[in-house]
Motif scaffolding. Structure first.
Motif, PDB file in Angstrom:
ATOM      1  N   LEU A  30       8.608  -9.969   1.811  1.00 30.46           N
ATOM      2  CA  LEU A  30       7.684  -8.989   2.369  1.00 30.46           C
ATOM      3  C   LEU A  30       6.258  -9.516   2.352  1.00 30.46           C
ATOM      4  CD1 LEU A  30       8.975  -5.729   0.672  1.00 30.46           C
ATOM      5  CD2 LEU A  30       9.402  -6.489   3.002  1.00 30.46           C
ATOM      6  N   GLN A  31       5.544  -9.207   3.430  1.00 33.12           N
ATOM      7  CA  GLN A  31       4.140  -9.619   3.496  1.00 33.12           C
ATOM      8  C   GLN A  31       3.289  -8.772   2.548  1.00 33.12           C
ATOM      9  OE1 GLN A  31       2.452  -9.310   7.380  1.00 33.12           O
ATOM     10  NE2 GLN A  31       0.593 -10.384   6.835  1.00 33.12           N
ATOM     11  N   PHE A  32       3.622  -7.471   2.453  1.00 34.88           N
ATOM     12  CA  PHE A  32       2.893  -6.566   1.577  1.00 34.88           C
ATOM     13  C   PHE A  32       3.844  -6.090   0.499  1.00 34.88           C
ATOM     14  CE2 PHE A  32       1.132  -5.970   5.874  1.00 34.88           C
ATOM     15  CZ  PHE A  32      -0.115  -6.504   5.645  1.00 34.88           C
ATOM     16  N   GLY A  33       3.427  -6.189  -0.742  1.00 31.44           N
ATOM     17  CA  GLY A  33       4.283  -5.802  -1.857  1.00 31.44           C
ATOM     18  C   GLY A  33       4.047  -4.375  -2.293  1.00 31.44           C
ATOM     19  N   PRO A  34       4.696  -3.979  -3.355  1.00 33.77           N
ATOM     20  CA  PRO A  34       4.549  -2.604  -3.850  1.00 33.77           C
ATOM     21  C   PRO A  34       3.174  -2.324  -4.450  1.00 33.77           C
ATOM     22  CG  PRO A  34       5.955  -3.876  -5.308  1.00 33.77           C
ATOM     23  CD  PRO A  34       5.667  -4.742  -4.116  1.00 33.77           C
TER      24      PRO A  34
END
Length: 194
Positions: A30-34
């Motif tokens: 994922l490019q953006f994490g949690p």
């Protein structure tokens, strides 16, 4: 002084939120994490806290200037001019302050108390009911209830709660791939989901 303390509290909460969010695990696919959303919320807390802090400091500084003006010789004329200018420029602020004082002076009764209690109750309802009725139906019930509380027309509340809940459900479940509870009401799967 109260705004200064609340502003400091928001800045501290924002920094702590960002610090904790940066420790969340990252996923290589994922490019953006949690950590993205909590970091954005923490940044908003920091910005809002700084605005409150600066506003509170400005109010204290302005109050100190007015107090010093009243102690100077010839202060009657300066005070009168200050009051005239304050009356002309801050009429809106005073009316908002008076309205706030009046609202805070009277205890919440009737629908005001429901308006304060219902949103936290709806969060508890979602946590308890969504495993059984599903996230979609829980969102529809919550939005419909809150809109009826705000005196929205019945057909508008029903249409908006169904439409917005469907949009939120499909965006989160199909686009963002967030596993929302399906519930046991329809056997664990909604008929129109693929």
């Amino acid at each position: 002084m109260r705004d200064v303390l609340i502003g400091i509290g928001f800045v501290i909460a924002g920094v702590v939120t960002i610090f904790i969010a940066q420790q969340f695990p990252t996923l290589p696919s994922l490019q953006f994490g949690p950590s993205l959303f909590p970091s954005i919320v923490g940044g908003g807390f920091c910005i809002g806290g700084v605005v409150l802090l600066l506003g509170g400091m400005w109010q204290r500084h302005r109050g100190a200037d007015q107090m010093m003006q009243s102690e100077l010789p010839g202060a009657e004329l300066a005070t009168t001019e200050l009051e005239t200018n304050a009356f002309e420029t801050n009429a809106f602020e005073r009316s908002a302050l008076n309205a706030t004082e009046l609202e805070s002076a009277e205890p919440p009764t009737g629908k005001k108390s429901w308006a304060m209690i219902l949103p936290p109750l709806m969060i508890v309802f979602y946590v308890v009911a969504s495993p059984y009725i599903g996230a979609l139906f829980a969102m529809i019930i919550i939005m419909f209830s809150l809109m009826i509380l705000r005196k929205t027309a019945l057909y508008v509340a029903l249409a908006a709660s169904v439409g917005v809940s469907l949009a939120i459900y499909f965006i989160f479940s199909h686009y963002l791939l967030v596993p929302l509870p399906q519930g046991v009401l329809l056997g664990g799967s909604l008929p129109w989901t693929l």
